[in-house]
Each structure stands twice: as C-alpha cells, then as structure tokens.
Write a protein that holds these residues in place. Structure first.
Motif, PDB file in Angstrom:
ATOM      1  N   PRO A   1      78.489   9.768  38.053  1.00  0.00           N
ATOM      2  CA  PRO A   1      77.536   9.961  39.149  1.00  0.00           C
ATOM      3  C   PRO A   1      78.103  10.859  40.251  1.00  0.00           C
ATOM      4  N   GLN A   2      77.186  11.355  41.090  1.00  0.00           N
ATOM      5  CA  GLN A   2      77.539  12.114  42.284  1.00  0.00           C
ATOM      6  C   GLN A   2      77.159  11.288  43.511  1.00  0.00           C
ATOM      7  N   TYR A   3      77.818  11.581  44.629  1.00  0.00           N
ATOM      8  CA  TYR A   3      77.536  10.889  45.892  1.00  0.00           C
ATOM      9  C   TYR A   3      77.502  11.929  47.003  1.00  0.00           C
ATOM     10  N   ASN A   4      76.484  11.813  47.861  1.00  0.00           N
ATOM     11  CA  ASN A   4      76.315  12.768  48.948  1.00  0.00           C
ATOM     12  C   ASN A   4      76.194  12.010  50.272  1.00  0.00           C
ATOM     13  N   THR A   5      76.895  12.452  51.294  1.00  0.00           N
ATOM     14  CA  THR A   5      76.970  11.720  52.561  1.00  0.00           C
ATOM     15  C   THR A   5      75.785  11.965  53.490  1.00  0.00           C
ATOM     16  N   TRP A   6      74.800  12.731  53.055  1.00  0.00           N
ATOM     17  CA  TRP A   6      73.733  13.177  53.953  1.00  0.00           C
ATOM     18  C   TRP A   6      72.930  12.022  54.555  1.00  0.00           C
ATOM     19  N   ILE A   7      72.353  11.171  53.732  1.00  0.00           N
ATOM     20  CA  ILE A   7      71.454  10.140  54.244  1.00  0.00           C
ATOM     21  C   ILE A   7      72.191   9.168  55.166  1.00  0.00           C
TER      22      ILE A   7
ATOM     23  N   LEU B   1      82.008  13.716  45.168  1.00  0.00           N
ATOM     24  CA  LEU B   1      81.597  13.306  46.515  1.00  0.00           C
ATOM     25  C   LEU B   1      81.340  14.563  47.340  1.00  0.00           C
ATOM     26  N   MET B   2      80.109  14.709  47.822  1.00  0.00           N
ATOM     27  CA  MET B   2      79.728  15.876  48.624  1.00  0.00           C
ATOM     28  C   MET B   2      79.679  15.507  50.100  1.00  0.00           C
ATOM     29  N   ILE B   3      80.427  16.240  50.914  1.00  0.00           N
ATOM     30  CA  ILE B   3      80.369  16.092  52.372  1.00  0.00           C
ATOM     31  C   ILE B   3      79.337  17.085  52.878  1.00  0.00           C
ATOM     32  N   ASP B   4      78.290  16.593  53.501  1.00  0.00           N
ATOM     33  CA  ASP B   4      77.143  17.440  53.819  1.00  0.00           C
ATOM     34  C   ASP B   4      77.270  18.146  55.169  1.00  0.00           C
ATOM     35  N   ASP B   5      76.170  18.693  55.631  1.00  0.00           N
ATOM     36  CA  ASP B   5      76.111  19.599  56.786  1.00  0.00           C
ATOM     37  C   ASP B   5      76.680  18.990  58.072  1.00  0.00           C
ATOM     38  N   ASN B   6      77.357  19.844  58.820  1.00  0.00           N
ATOM     39  CA  ASN B   6      77.886  19.565  60.159  1.00  0.00           C
ATOM     40  C   ASN B   6      79.317  19.031  60.147  1.00  0.00           C
ATOM     41  N   TRP B   7      80.042  19.264  59.080  1.00  0.00           N
ATOM     42  CA  TRP B   7      81.484  18.993  59.064  1.00  0.00           C
ATOM     43  C   TRP B   7      82.244  20.089  59.815  1.00  0.00           C
ATOM     44  N   GLN B   8      81.634  21.294  59.846  1.00  0.00           N
ATOM     45  CA  GLN B   8      82.291  22.457  60.420  1.00  0.00           C
ATOM     46  C   GLN B   8      81.974  22.597  61.912  1.00  0.00           C
TER      47      GLN B   8
END
Length: 532
Positions: free
Chosen positions: A140-146, A174-181
């Motif tokens: 599986p994949q996991y995304n931190t967005w929600i 594991l995907m770290i989503d928008d606004n890490w930068q």
C-alpha cells in the motif's frame, strides 16, 4: 455608398481569411449497430461508453482534474488517434470530433475493443518495457494530505508512520504532501516545521517506508528563486511581454517553470536530485501541470510553437527520471513508466461509484499503472471536524475493498482515527490482501510494460460480445480474477458472470453466463477466480 461597399467587401475578405486560418477538420463517430465508444477523458469514465449526450470538451484546455488522451476506441474494433488535442461532443447518435490541426481518420483494427486498443497502442503509444518502482504494486501507499493538509511537519509525519505500523498495515510508500517546503520554487524543508529532515527520512526508512515529496512547477513571485529563474529565462512569459507570466492556480498566483526550455528542465531535475542526495528522498509526487494553466493565448514559451499540451508533456517527462513518481494531470505518455492517480474524489458514495469506471477508462487510454485516488476520497474539506455519529464508516471500508485488488491502493485519512476497531480490522485485512496479491499484480504490470495491456480490464475488453459493454461495477484483474465490490450502502448486489466456470473468494463454485444476486457483508470483498 461607395465607401460603405468598399468597407463591406474588405470586412468580408478579412472574415473569410480569418475563417480559413481557423481550420476545423471534423470526424464523425457513428453510434449505430450497437457500437460503443470510450475515450478522451479519464474523468469521464462514468459516462463511458458514451450513451447520453455530453457537452463539447476541449482536450487542449480542459482536463476534468485528470489525464486527457487524444484517443477514442470502439467495441467494433475501430479507433481514432491524433498527436494534437481536439474537441469532442457526444450527441444522440454520433460523436463529433473537431481538430484544428488535421483530418483525423477512423481506423479499423479487428472487431473487438481489445483489438482496437492493442492496435492503437502499438502504433501510437507503445509500451516502453520499463516499470515504475515495483513497490507501488506490491504494498500500500500512504499520503499525509488528509491528516496534515498544509501543516506538514516532522513530528506528525513520524506519528502518522508509527500509527500505520501499530495498526498492522503493511509498510510501503509514504508521500509527504504540499507545504513541506518554504514556498513554491524553493526546495528546502521549513526549519520551523522540520528540525532534522534527514534524520526523519532515515527513521522512516528504518521503519520500512520509501519516501516521496510533493512538488509542482510553480514559483512564488518576489523570491530569490523567482529572480534567479527570471534572469536565466527559465520561466513562462506573459503573452507579448518580456516578463514572467503570473498564473492563477488553486494555491494562489505564481510564476511557472518553462519546461519546454531544456536548460530549465535540467535545472529543475537538478533540484530534485539534490533533495535525493541531501535527504535520502526516494521520489516525487508531481502535482499540477494541468493543461488549463498553459493557454497559448496568455503565455509565450521557450518552444515557439508550443501549445498547452506540450507543457503538460514536458512536466510528465521529468517523472521518467525517477522510478518513484506520481501524476494526476497527463497528456499522452501511455505505455511509459509513470504512476497515474485518479483526480481527488469527494467523500461520498457517488465518488466511490466513480472509481471503477474511471480506472477502466485509464486502462483503455494507455495508463495501466494507475492508483484510484485516496481511500475514502482526497478532498480534505470532507474530513474536517468529523463527528463520529455522522460519519459513515462503511464508505471507508468499501472504498478500501475497491482499492485492495486494484494495481495500487493509497491511504490518506487515518483509518485508525475514523474507524471502529471492528472496521479498522477489515481495512487492515484489505491492506494485507493487496500485499498477498502483490506478485500477481506485479506480474501483470510487467506484462503491461511489454504488451501495453491494462492491468485492470473492462469486462467487454476481456469477454467481447457477452453483453458487458455497459458494465461499470465489475472488472477483471489480469486474466484470472473478476472483482465485484460493493459500491453502495447496501450489502447486496447483482453479479453477471462470463461464460465458463468460476469460484468465489469463499470457494463456492458458479456456472458462468448467468446473473446472480449475492449478499455481501461489510467484512467481505467479493471476487471470483476463473476456473475454466
């Protein structure tokens, strides 16, 4: 009178010249003799095959929040393809195609949907023989967005990962989503949110995860990066002006890399490679890149004759440098080693019901390596201020079951936060089911890389002439398994089995060529294995 006549003649000449310059080649696809058509827009999967009228859609500037492809296929072995975008409109008895570039010819390639697809693929988007990273298919994949939205931060990301492990779900991407930068166009972690990003990535690696970062082609104005990129001529320019264009998108207004410029492309790739080298990042989620951002009437490009889709193509080609990649927007690039994702879905049963037909459309448009959005939906607003007494947990469970036997499955909303222990156990079971099917799914991913065939296949594609053209709630996973998930709040459904002998997930045998009504409790994903 003389002057009026002269003015009228000049006006008519100008109008005639204008009309002549705006070429409009028309192709008509008849919907007669029970012929059904698919194509154009992944997001229109629920309307395929096209039976009801559909308003005109412009592949150059519209996208439906997903991929667009200049391809139409029929279950009578016919297809059309164009290297350039066109407009199409579905009418009562036919589909009308309008191109500004060429007369598009209908081609005959056998008598079935599969024959039409394979011919179109081999001629226009042949498989590259290369796969994205195999972990996409087996875990599986996991995304931190929600869970984190615009508050991406080191502590909560580590906590999210630890809860994945604690719940019993298999580790994966594991995907770290928008606004890490710091801001768009910058590739440094926010110091106030990430105290030691290198140590964070190392810890996540040690837990068994591969790490991807969200990136986009936009650049915040009035920043050091903006000024440097402007000086190097690496930004898209405003039409007719010697300044960067400021493009409106969902996070505001920004400048944008001009990736039709090879030097700008190489510079962008170098920034990503630096992230990999400095922090151990495995790959990237390439967001944005939608054709609507690149209207040639509003911008000037380094590539003088560039149209909107050339920019989309340039954005996608960057992903070929990174085996861990993901795209939502797309143009052509079928058969390439790119992971595609369905557009963000709402938390609703209507959205659940769109997953299968859109995945089928993606496969028929040349994208075998596709993920059906995020489990339960990728629209964060639907998960704000959740009240347990108003939250329909069955939707999350059924969504996870649909994902489980797709090429990929992706979590974002934390199931351990929103589900009861009983329902969480079902979802964890689905994650493990996907893992157990990993070798089989990977087998068909490898086949796709050689033949171009979809991994998730339309019933009509696999069983032509058996009345499956309008079946959009069942699908074949490769050649062996037919999956028939529950897609409503009811625990019962009809299943139409193709001819032959079949065995369901509980081991019960069925004779094909018949339709069955089956009770399916929440704990069960209904699927069938082809016996003969």
């Amino acid at each position: 009178m003389k002057y009026r006549l002269t003015y009228l003649l000049v006006s008519m000449m100008f109008y005639s010249a204008f009309c002549f310059s705006q070429k409009n080649y028309t192709t008509v696809l008849q919907k007669s003799n029970n012929e059904n058509w698919w194509g154009g827009v992944v997001a229109y999967g629920s309307q395929m095959p096209y039976i009801k009228p559909v308003a005109e859609f412009n592949l150059a500037l519209q996208h439906g929040n997903n991929q667009v492809v200049p391809l139409f296929l029929s279950d009578k072995g016919r297809f059309i393809w164009s290297d350039k975008p066109f407009r199409f409109e579905v009418k009562e008895d036919f589909i009308e195609i309008h191109s500004e570039y060429e007369q598009i010819e209908v081609q005959q390639a056998g008598t079935t949907l599969r024959e039409a697809y394979l011919s179109a693929s081999s001629k226009n988007f042949p498989p590259s023989g290369v796969l994205p990273e195999t972990l996409f298919f087996t875990m599986p994949q996991y995304n931190t967005w929600i869970e984190l939205m615009y508050n991406q931060n080191q502590n909560d990301i580590l906590d999210y990962a630890q809860n994945i492990v604690a719940s019993g779900l298999p580790e994966g991407v594991l995907m770290i989503d928008d606004n890490w930068q710091k801001y768009y166009g910058n590739f440094e972690f926010k110091a106030e949110k990430f105290s030691d990003p290198k140590a964070m990535v190392e810890k996540l690696h040690n837990m068994g995860f591969k790490i991807m970062l969200w990136v986009c082609p936009f650049v915040s104005a009035d920043t050091q990066e903006y000024r440097e990129l402007e000086e190097k001529n690496f930004l898209i320019k405003a039409k007719g002006e010697n300044r960067p264009a400021i493009i409106k998108w969902w996070n505001g207004q920004s400048a944008c890399y001009d990736l039709t410029n090879p030097q700008a492309r190489d510079h962008y790739i170098a920034q990503l490679k630096k992230l990999q080298s400095e922090y151990g990042i495995d790959g990237f989620k390439f967001d944005a890149g939608d054709n609507s951002f690149y209207d040639p009437k509003k911008i000037d490009s380094y590539q003088k004759d560039a149209i909107s889709t050339d920019h989309v193509l340039a954005w996608q080609k960057i992903g070929l440098q990174f085996p861990f990649n993901e795209y939502r927007a797309g143009w052509q690039m079928g058969g390439q080693a790119l992971v595609e994702r369905l557009g963000d879905k709402r938390y609703s049963w209507d959205a659940v019901q769109a997953l299968i037909p859109e995945m089928l459309a993606a496969g028929l448009l040349g994208y075998p390596y596709t993920c059906p959005d995020m489990i339960g939906g990728g629209s964060f607003a639907d998960f704000l201020n959740i009240k347990s007494d108003e939250f329909d947990q069955t939707l999350i469970v059924r969504s996870a079951q649909i994902h489980a036997l797709m090429p990929m499955m992706q979590f974002s909303v934390a199931p351990w936060r929103v589900l009861s222990k009983e329902n969480l156990d079902i979802v964890v079971k689905m994650g493990k089911l996907h893992q157990s099917f990993g070798d089989y799914i990977l087998q068909y991913a490898k086949i796709a890389s050689q033949t171009g065939e979809p991994i998730v296949r339309h019933m009509e594609y696999s069983f032509p002439g058996q009345g499956f053209a309008q079946c959009t709630d069942q699908f074949m996973l490769g050649e062996k398994y037919m999956v028939a998930p529950i897609i409503t709040a009811e625990n019962i459904r009809e299943v139409k089995l193709p001819k032959g002998k079949w065995k369901d997930d509980a081991g019960k045998s069925y004779k094909g060529g018949k339709t069955y009504t089956i009770e399916v409790p929440l704990s069960r994903l209904l699927y069938f294995e082809k016996v003969k």
